[in-house]
Every structure is written in structure tokens, then in C-alpha cells.
Design a protein around this motif. Structure first.
Motif, short mmCIF file in Angstrom:
data_model
loop_
_atom_site.label_atom_id
_atom_site.label_comp_id
_atom_site.label_asym_id
_atom_site.label_seq_id
_atom_site.Cartn_x
_atom_site.Cartn_y
_atom_site.Cartn_z
N GLY A 101 2.63 -12.65 14.06
CA GLY A 101 4.05 -12.32 14.06
C GLY A 101 4.78 -12.69 12.79
N LYS A 102 4.06 -12.74 11.68
CA LYS A 102 4.67 -13.01 10.38
C LYS A 102 4.54 -11.76 9.52
CE LYS A 102 5.45 -17.52 10.74
NZ LYS A 102 6.68 -18.19 10.39
N ILE A 103 5.46 -11.61 8.57
CA ILE A 103 5.35 -10.52 7.61
C ILE A 103 4.18 -10.83 6.69
CG2 ILE A 103 6.49 -9.29 5.73
CD1 ILE A 103 9.20 -10.28 7.01
N TYR A 104 3.23 -9.90 6.57
CA TYR A 104 2.13 -10.15 5.64
C TYR A 104 2.22 -9.27 4.41
CZ TYR A 104 -0.83 -6.16 7.08
OH TYR A 104 -1.32 -4.91 7.33
N SER A 105 3.03 -8.21 4.46
CA SER A 105 3.25 -7.44 3.24
C SER A 105 4.60 -6.73 3.30
CB SER A 105 2.13 -6.44 2.98
OG SER A 105 2.21 -5.35 3.87
N THR A 106 5.19 -6.64 2.11
CA THR A 106 6.43 -5.89 1.92
C THR A 106 6.24 -5.05 0.67
OG1 THR A 106 7.73 -7.72 2.84
CG2 THR A 106 8.94 -6.04 1.62
N LEU A 107 6.55 -3.78 0.77
CA LEU A 107 6.55 -2.88 -0.37
C LEU A 107 7.98 -2.41 -0.57
CD1 LEU A 107 5.32 -1.02 -2.54
CD2 LEU A 107 4.86 0.63 -0.70
N CYS A 108 8.55 -2.71 -1.74
CA CYS A 108 9.93 -2.30 -2.06
C CYS A 108 9.89 -1.21 -3.12
CB CYS A 108 10.72 -3.48 -2.61
SG CYS A 108 10.85 -4.87 -1.49
N THR A 109 10.61 -0.13 -2.86
CA THR A 109 10.71 0.98 -3.80
C THR A 109 12.15 1.45 -3.87
OG1 THR A 109 10.23 2.61 -2.08
CG2 THR A 109 8.35 1.78 -3.33
N PRO A 110 12.58 2.01 -4.99
CA PRO A 110 13.93 2.57 -5.05
C PRO A 110 14.03 3.77 -4.11
CG PRO A 110 12.91 2.50 -7.23
CD PRO A 110 11.86 2.15 -6.25
#
Length: 121
Positions: A101-110
């Protein structure tokens, strides 16, 4: 994984961004989580120390200029979020979660910017 409230975790992430709560934000991530940001060239961060280096200055900016939730949607294997900074710069973030239940990846894009707002980047 079905018992994890992924939407709730992302809402907590949004709240931490709005209030500038770096410790609270980092606690939402797995110890070996990674962030990939393509907003200003591609940058990769992994683990709590690197995520702290990445998020620290951004949270300070978010809390001073404003952080807005634009859209939040469940997608296969996670949650997609669109948020705005200073009311105009829009960012798309995709979150994936660990079995704990933890965030293991985040992808940020415009995100595509609103034509009437102009480009804030």
C-alpha cells in the motif's frame, strides 16, 4: 492489492503537496520508490533520500504559489492525476503501488496546457 485504497493514498499525496508536508509525502512512498520526471528533461530519483532531494524544493514552491487538483482517475495498475501549479502549469502524474500500500513509482510529465493560459514553463 485489491484491499489498498489507491485513490485515498493519492488524495493524501495531494494534501501533503498542498500543505508542504515533506515528511508526510515521503511516508506515502515505499523505501525503494522511484520518481521519473520528464517536465524539464528526464530525471530519475530512487529511495527516500533522493525523493527528499526532489520533492523538498517543489513542495516549498507548491505551497507558496498554489497547488490545484485538476483530475484524478483510476487506471489499470494505479492512479493517474493531473494537477496545476500557480493555476496554470499542468502536470500529469501516474502512480503505481506496492502490495504493502505504498507508492512505488511516480511518473511526472507535462500535460497539454490550456491555450488561454499560455505556457508557464
Amino acid at each position: 492489492m485489491s484491499d489498498i485504497d489507491q485513490m485515498g493514498i493519492v488524495v493524501d499525496w495531494v494534501d501533503a503537496c498542498r500543505t508542504g508536508d515533506l515528511a508526510g509525502l515521503l511516508d506515502l512512498y515505499a523505501d525503494d520508490a522511484r520518481v521519473e520526471c520528464t517536465c524539464n528533461g528526464t530525471q530519475h530519483y530512487r529511495g527516500r533520500n533522493e525523493l527528499e532531494t526532489y520533492w523538498g524544493p517543489r513542495l516549498s514552491t507548491f505551497s507558496s504559489v498554489g497547488f490545484g487538483l485538476e483530475e484524478i482517475n483510476p487506471v489499470p495498475h494505479g492512479i493517474d492525476l493531473e494537477y496545476s501549479i500557480a493555476g496554470s502549469l499542468r502536470i500529469h502524474a501516474s502512480f503505481r503501488f506496492s502490495a504493502e500500500g505504498k507508492i512505488y513509482s511516480t511518473l511526472c510529465t507535462p500535460s497539454p496546457q490550456n491555450s488561454h493560459d499560455g505556457c508557464a514553463c
